[in-house]
Design an enzyme around this catalytic site. Structure first.
Site, short mmCIF file in Angstrom:
data_model
loop_
_atom_site.label_atom_id
_atom_site.label_comp_id
_atom_site.label_asym_id
_atom_site.label_seq_id
_atom_site.Cartn_x
_atom_site.Cartn_y
_atom_site.Cartn_z
N ARG A 195 0.83 -1.20 0.00
CA ARG A 195 0.00 0.00 0.00
C ARG A 195 0.87 1.26 0.00
NH1 ARG A 195 -5.14 1.52 -1.19
NH2 ARG A 195 -6.23 2.62 0.48
N THR A 198 -8.88 0.73 -10.16
CA THR A 198 -8.18 -0.45 -9.69
C THR A 198 -8.28 -1.60 -10.69
OG1 THR A 198 -8.73 0.22 -7.46
CG2 THR A 198 -7.95 -2.00 -7.70
N GLU A 213 -5.78 4.19 -7.25
CA GLU A 213 -6.99 4.76 -6.64
C GLU A 213 -8.01 5.08 -7.72
OE1 GLU A 213 -9.41 4.97 -4.45
OE2 GLU A 213 -9.89 7.02 -4.93
N GLU A 230 -4.03 8.00 -3.89
CA GLU A 230 -4.48 7.03 -2.87
C GLU A 230 -4.80 7.65 -1.52
OE1 GLU A 230 -5.91 3.65 -3.13
OE2 GLU A 230 -4.19 3.78 -4.46
N ASP A 241 -8.05 8.01 0.31
CA ASP A 241 -8.68 6.91 1.08
C ASP A 241 -8.59 7.14 2.59
OD1 ASP A 241 -9.59 5.57 -1.10
OD2 ASP A 241 -8.29 3.82 -0.88
N SER A 247 -7.67 0.58 3.06
CA SER A 247 -8.09 0.11 1.74
C SER A 247 -9.28 -0.83 1.88
CB SER A 247 -6.94 -0.63 1.07
OG SER A 247 -7.39 -1.30 -0.09
N SER A 248 -9.92 -1.09 0.74
CA SER A 248 -10.97 -2.12 0.67
C SER A 248 -10.53 -3.31 -0.16
CB SER A 248 -12.24 -1.54 0.04
OG SER A 248 -12.70 -0.46 0.79
N GLY A 292 -13.10 -1.72 -7.44
CA GLY A 292 -14.41 -1.11 -7.16
C GLY A 292 -14.51 -0.37 -5.85
N GLY A 293 -13.40 0.19 -5.34
CA GLY A 293 -13.49 0.93 -4.07
C GLY A 293 -14.08 0.04 -2.98
#
Ligand code: GLU
Length: 615
Positions: free
Chosen positions: A116, A422, A442, A461, A464, A485-486, A506-507
């Site tokens: 990340r 993403t 992102e 990013e 987020d 993050s997801s 997809g966030g």
């Protein structure tokens, strides 16, 4: 001493040269030889010997070639990811970060790398407050197109770390096919053109970005050949000198300089706040080896990404809640609508805990063990009414309460500013090792800033992080640390052997997409091919359920009586209303592989196997 197991693919890769005379970015004529042709795409391939699924046919083909030449899943995953940096430059690339999950057939262990992006060391808590006005920057346009949202990229360090730990070949080998792809070009498809058009105003604000992605002032035409000679040179430089050519020296200085002094065009009206990223941040960037999250679900062992991603904890907690219910009985009594109701409600409960408890473990004491325990799930499951949707937002659970207490702390709806970009890839090799890898810059198009002459976009990013801080928020901006993050790269084992690997962009809908595909596959009796095509809905602890139009058309009448309100998905940044763009590989008996990609979403993906028996 460890002897590196170089295979024949490495020798072949080393023969790839970047053409000396590099042509302009878009042209109808080839660099030499025949122009690239649009590759054939298969959404499903079944067979043996290894598999690759990604959103892009050139990237998948490159991964399959690496497997054919004797590379393993990690070699192929890095080569595929590098190729996605060429053909999916708005979703991923060396200017971003991601999470790499690996099952090693030799050790039979799942391990992960957290790659990340990090916040710069000098980034203050109030970095998202405009010093000129004292008010928060607006999310759009200021934050998304800015230097202030650029985190220290982790992707290249992830590739190096993965190859060092598990690869057969080295980074130069893995970069070679993508270098050639960048130099020779690929055929522009409608998705690439549309994503460029969606970003036109942002890209036009930066001369370097416009020169690369808006040649002649327009997005590249469908069917034209898009070349990125600057990226070819950047990859070649990294291949020759290693990641230090990115994290130190001239390129690092250029990255930091562009973040701190964004190079905007004189006639842009877009405000572009400068950022904090320094050469010291780049030189100091480190990936983190993390233990995966783990839950058991109806006989499967489900491994995911631990914080700094909320993917593994949220998917895992929702599965634990769902396991408290006999969904086979629910399905028999109430049909698939009953199962979907449980899925939506479990997702909302897990999202409440995600918002309250999950952040970067470097600064937050994430109660991961509790969140993933069966006892805690029992306490949460008693909040799930099988007949009625709860009023949202539901409060988070009380992680300090005695096990199984049907208790919750006070809660509130969390702002969700994650975008939908993403990319994701899945690889299985002939030895049975598996990679599930989600990587991103992102939002589609990242910060909008190409590093001049280097051919790649920088991420945004750091959006987020919670953009507005309130006391106790585990996702506050912290210097040097990772925004939550997801991303949810997920690997399932059955009786200790890999059964399924999947993931999606997809966030925050990454989490719901992975969860819904698992529920579809395991509880609704779908094949993995059906599960990836199934219309999607996402309940992220908000008043309404966002859903694809096809989901609304199919399930509205059945879900309204439970109290769900379905609203169409889509956001202000993209023209698409789709949720996710998943990839998956299922491993059946005797090594039979079913590789699947999206049949329609994001223009359709590409799934291939080494020895096909059916496509
Ligand atoms: N930034 C998001 C995350 O880390 C991913 C971006 C997206 O998929 O839209 O979860």
């Amino acid at each position: 001493m460890l002897v590196r197991r170089l295979r024949s693919f490495a020798v072949a890769a080393a023969l790839v040269a970047v053409p000396a005379a590099i042509a302009p970015a878009v042209a109808s004529a080839p660099v030499h030889g025949r122009p690239p042709a649009a590759p054939v795409k298969h959404a499903t391939s079944i067979g043996y010997g290894g598999a690759v699924s990604s959103v892009d046919p050139d990237a998948t083909r490159i991964g399959i070639d690496v497997l054919r030449r004797g590379g393993n899943a990690v070699d192929a995953a890095v080569a595929t990811a590098a190729a996605l940096g060429v053909t999916e430059p708005y979703s991923s690339g060396i200017g971003g970060g991601g999470y790499f999950v690996h099952y090693d057939a030799r050790t039979r262990r799942v391990e992960t790398i957290d790659g990340r992006e990090t916040a710069p060391a000098t980034m203050p808590h109030d970095a998202f407050i405009d010093p000129a006005t004292g008010s928060p920057y607006r999310f759009t346009p200021e934050l998304v197109t800015s230097g202030v949202s650029v985190g220290t990229p982790g992707t290249l360090a992830t590739w190096q770390r993965a190859l060092d730990r598990w690869g057969h070949g080295g980074l130069a080998d893995a970069l070679a096919p993508a270098t050639r792809l960048a130099a020779h070009g690929f055929v522009v498809d409608p998705t690439f053109r549309q994503q460029t058009l969606d970003n036109k105003a942002r890209f036009a604000a930066f001369p370097a970005t416009a020169a690369l992605f808006l040649p002649g002032g327009d997005a590249p035409a469908v069917g034209s050949v898009f070349r990125n000679p600057d990226l070819a040179r950047t990859y070649a430089l990294i291949a020759a000198r290693g990641p230090r050519a990115f994290y130190t020296g001239r390129l690092a200085a250029e990255i930091a300089d562009n973040v701190q002094h964004p190079r905007t065009s004189p006639d842009t009206t877009l405000p572009v706040p400068p950022g904090f990223l320094s050469t010291g941040d780049l030189a100091g960037y480190r990936t983190v080896d993390r233990a995966p999250t783990h839950v058991g679900y109806r006989g499967y062992d489900v491994y995911g990404m631990a914080p700094s991603s909320s993917g593994g904890s949220t998917v895992g907690e929702a599965l634990n809640i769902l396991e408290r219910f006999d969904l086979a009985r629910v399905r028999a009594d109430s049909g698939d609508a009953g199962v979907l109701h449980h899925y939506l409600e479990a997702s909302a409960l897990a999202f409440a805990d995600r918002g309250a408890y999950v952040g970067d473990p470097a600064s937050v004491d994430v109660p991961l063990g509790t969140l993933l325990s069966d006892e805690y799930a029992a306490g949460r499951a008693c909040r799930l009414d099988p007949a009625h949707a709860a009023t949202k937002p539901v409060p988070p659970g009380d992680v300090t309460a005695p096990p199984s207490a049907c208790a919750s702390a006070g809660g509130r709806e969390r702002e969700d500013t994650e975008n939908v970009s993403t990319t994701n890839l899945t690889v299985v090799d002939r030895w049975g090792s598996v990679v599930e890898y989600t990587l991103t810059i992102e939002q589609t198009g990242g910060s909008g800033m190409v590093v001049p002459g280097r051919g790649f976009l920088l991420n945004n990013e750091l959006t987020d992080f919670s953009t507005v801080y309130s006391a106790g928020d585990p996702n506050r901006i912290e210097p040097g640390e990772r925004p939550r993050s997801s991303m949810s790269p997920t690997i399932l084992l059955r009786e200790g052997r890999p059964f399924l690997a999947l993931g999606s962009p997809g966030g925050s809908t990454i989490i719901t997409t992975v969860l819904q595909m698992l529920v579809d596959r395991i509880d609704r009796g779908m094949s993995i091919e059906e599960a990836i095509a199934d219309p999607r809905a996402a309940q992220r602890n908000t008043a309404n359920v966002t859903a694809e139009p096809a989901f609304i058309a199919r399930w509205q009448d059945a879900l309204v009586p439970y109290g769900h309100t379905l609203v169409p998905s889509g956001d202000a940044f993209t023209s698409a209303a789709e949720i996710g763009a998943a990839t998956a590989v299922e491993i059946g008996r005797h090594g039979r592989l079913t590789a699947v990609a999206e049949p329609v979403r994001r223009g359709g993906g590409s799934a291939e196997v080494v020895w096909p028996v059916r496509r």
